[in-house]
Scaffold this motif. Structure first.
Motif, short mmCIF file in Angstrom:
data_model
loop_
_atom_site.label_atom_id
_atom_site.label_comp_id
_atom_site.label_asym_id
_atom_site.label_seq_id
_atom_site.Cartn_x
_atom_site.Cartn_y
_atom_site.Cartn_z
N VAL A 7 -2.23 12.54 5.71
CA VAL A 7 -3.60 12.87 5.32
C VAL A 7 -3.71 12.85 3.80
CG1 VAL A 7 -3.90 14.26 7.41
CG2 VAL A 7 -3.13 15.37 5.31
N ASP A 8 -4.95 12.96 3.32
CA ASP A 8 -5.25 13.01 1.90
C ASP A 8 -4.75 11.75 1.18
OD1 ASP A 8 -6.06 13.68 -0.60
OD2 ASP A 8 -5.01 15.59 -0.71
N TRP A 9 -5.50 10.66 1.34
CA TRP A 9 -5.14 9.37 0.77
C TRP A 9 -5.86 9.11 -0.55
CZ3 TRP A 9 -1.91 5.44 2.83
CH2 TRP A 9 -1.28 5.78 4.03
N GLU A 10 -6.24 10.14 -1.26
CA GLU A 10 -7.00 9.98 -2.50
C GLU A 10 -6.23 9.24 -3.59
OE1 GLU A 10 -8.70 13.56 -3.99
OE2 GLU A 10 -9.54 14.15 -2.06
N LEU A 70 0.84 -1.18 0.00
CA LEU A 70 0.00 0.00 0.00
C LEU A 70 0.89 1.24 0.00
CD1 LEU A 70 -2.87 1.26 0.30
CD2 LEU A 70 -2.43 1.31 2.77
N MET A 71 0.71 2.10 -0.99
CA MET A 71 1.45 3.36 -1.02
C MET A 71 0.47 4.52 -0.88
SD MET A 71 2.42 3.74 -5.08
CE MET A 71 1.14 4.31 -6.22
N HIS A 72 0.91 5.56 -0.21
CA HIS A 72 0.08 6.76 -0.06
C HIS A 72 -0.16 7.40 -1.42
CE1 HIS A 72 -0.60 11.08 0.64
NE2 HIS A 72 -1.16 10.73 1.78
N GLY A 73 0.86 7.49 -2.23
CA GLY A 73 0.73 7.95 -3.60
C GLY A 73 0.92 9.43 -3.82
N PRO A 97 6.33 0.73 -3.35
CA PRO A 97 6.48 1.56 -2.14
C PRO A 97 7.52 2.66 -2.29
CG PRO A 97 7.42 -0.64 -1.82
CD PRO A 97 6.65 -0.68 -3.10
N LEU A 98 8.50 2.46 -3.18
CA LEU A 98 9.51 3.50 -3.35
C LEU A 98 8.96 4.74 -4.03
CD1 LEU A 98 12.73 1.47 -4.25
CD2 LEU A 98 12.07 2.47 -2.06
N TRP A 99 7.75 4.67 -4.57
CA TRP A 99 7.12 5.89 -5.11
C TRP A 99 6.90 6.90 -3.98
CZ3 TRP A 99 6.58 8.44 -9.39
CH2 TRP A 99 5.58 9.43 -9.52
N ASP A 100 6.53 6.42 -2.81
CA ASP A 100 6.36 7.33 -1.67
C ASP A 100 7.69 7.94 -1.25
OD1 ASP A 100 3.63 7.02 -1.52
OD2 ASP A 100 3.68 5.51 0.06
#
Length: 393
Positions: free
Chosen positions: A234-237, A209-212, A244-247
């Motif tokens: 916050v703001d998990w849209e 799961l990544m926040h994005g 995961p490394l995208w975060d």
């Protein structure tokens, strides 16, 4: 139902999140907030305050973004194997798919990390390390098989939209500004940018799961019951099952943005901001090294071997810098210098990833080094402080 400051109380009363007593006792005030969605803050002096979000236009993209944020909130409430997610996300009180409304509990006394990040001697390493460690724990916990099964329908694993900007810009941004149009033309004129982005899209990992959308605006700091402080996301849209490394790339790009904006933390290119180079790039290096060490210490094997992980981090940081260029160019007609510089930096990460990590972030082989922790440890409770009272409806 189109929510306004006038009818919001009636809506909240109908769904059991407010009552007539709130009005009689003058214990409630409603503030309408701007930004992308229709946002409201419902403040109460006694009891939890509420944050209410409704999409401005019902469309597939906006509805899915709200559903994803609700999915993250549901996971935090119901999935016992994700204690870090439960500790750091706003508590979900209601998701209303009929009216496209999300209601969350306001995090008490929360402050945006941007207010605390810059200190006279540079970037606050304890804050940076705490954010990266939090991300590492979320990724490590959510990579467990089956942990995301209950929200699989709304987390499709698509790569970030920016990887398609070279081929689908007009479809992705039908109303792009003049500056965005210039950026698209510049990207298409540089095969290294279009090629690297397309390659990332084809090789996208779906691991955790990544926040994005990791950036300073989406990170807050709040006190804990025992006198400590805790990071909240916050703001998990834009959350999804992904790399995961995208975060972490978002974190690295956010650190580089401080340099690009001359020591500012704003999300736009304000006319009064200093030029890149006025704030030494060397001040970014300790924070980037700290973040990477903290992340790897918590993510463990999920981050992969040192060299391959840093290679992937470099490529994703390049993609995140391309995305940042567009974020810096919204609603203006000419490309700002910081956005143009972000594209050049992205090309450096794509062409010479090891050199870019070293020159721009101070990263070499830091896999085994410890990261500097705060004197007072940051709190990530093993179990959330709240009990499950409501779920998605």
């Amino acid at each position: 139902m189109f929510l306004t400051a006038t009818n919001l109380l009636a809506y909240l009363t109908d769904v059991g999140l407010a009552s007539a007593a709130d009005v009689v006792d003058h214990d409630l005030s409603i503030v309408e907030l701007g930004r992308r969605n229709r946002n409201f803050r419902v403040m109460r002096s006694s009891g939890a305050s509420l944050f209410v979000k409704q999409v401005p236009v019902v469309a597939a993209e906006t509805s899915l973004s709200l559903l994803r944020e609700a999915g993250a909130g549901q996971l935090a409430l119901e999935e016992a194997g994700l204690p870090t997610l439960a500790a750091v996300t706003p508590r979900l009180l209601r998701y209303d798919p009929r009216h496209h409304v999300l209601v969350q509990e306001v995090i008490p006394e929360a402050r945006c990390i941007a207010e605390l990040l810059l200190r006279p001697d540079g970037i606050a390493l304890d804050l940076v390390g705490a954010v990266a460690a939090t991300l590492g724990r979320i990724h490590h916990e959510s990579a467990r098989p089956g942990s995301l099964a209950r929200v699989a329908q709304c987390l499709g694993g698509e790569p970030p939209w920016i990887v398609e900007i070279g081929t689908r810009a007009e479809a992705l941004m039908p109303g792009m500004s003049g500056a965005s149009r210039e950026l698209v033309d510049a990207i298409r004129a540089r095969p290294v940018l279009t090629g690297a982005l397309a390659l990332l899209g084809r090789t996208w990992r779906r691991t955790a799961l990544m926040h994005g959308d990791v950036k300073w605006d989406n990170i807050v700091v709040a006190p804990t019951r025992d006198g400590g402080r805790q990071i909240h996301l916050v703001d998990w849209e834009l959350c999804n099952v992904g790399d995961p490394l995208w975060d972490m790339a978002g974190m690295m790009a956010a650190l580089l943005q401080i340099w690009l904006l001359g020591g500012a933390l704003g999300g736009d290119s304000r006319p009064g901001a200093q030029q890149a180079g006025a704030w030494p790039i060397g001040l970014v290096h300790p924070a980037a090294v700290c973040a990477w060490q903290a992340y790897r210490s918590e993510a463990g094997p999920l981050a992969g071997g040192a060299a391959p992980a840093q290679q992937q981090l470099a490529l994703l940081t390049g993609a995140r810098l391309v995305l940042m260029a567009f974020e810096l160019s919204q609603h203006i007609e000419r490309t700002p210098p910081a956005a143009a510089m972000a594209l050049s930096m992205a090309a450096h990460f794509f062409l010479q990833p090891a050199a870019a990590l070293r020159d721009l972030l101070g990263l070499q082989d830091t896999a085994s080094a410890p990261w500097p922790r705060a004197e007072q440890p940051w709190r990530v409770p093993a179990q959330p402080h709240f009990s499950v009272q409501e779920t998605m409806t």
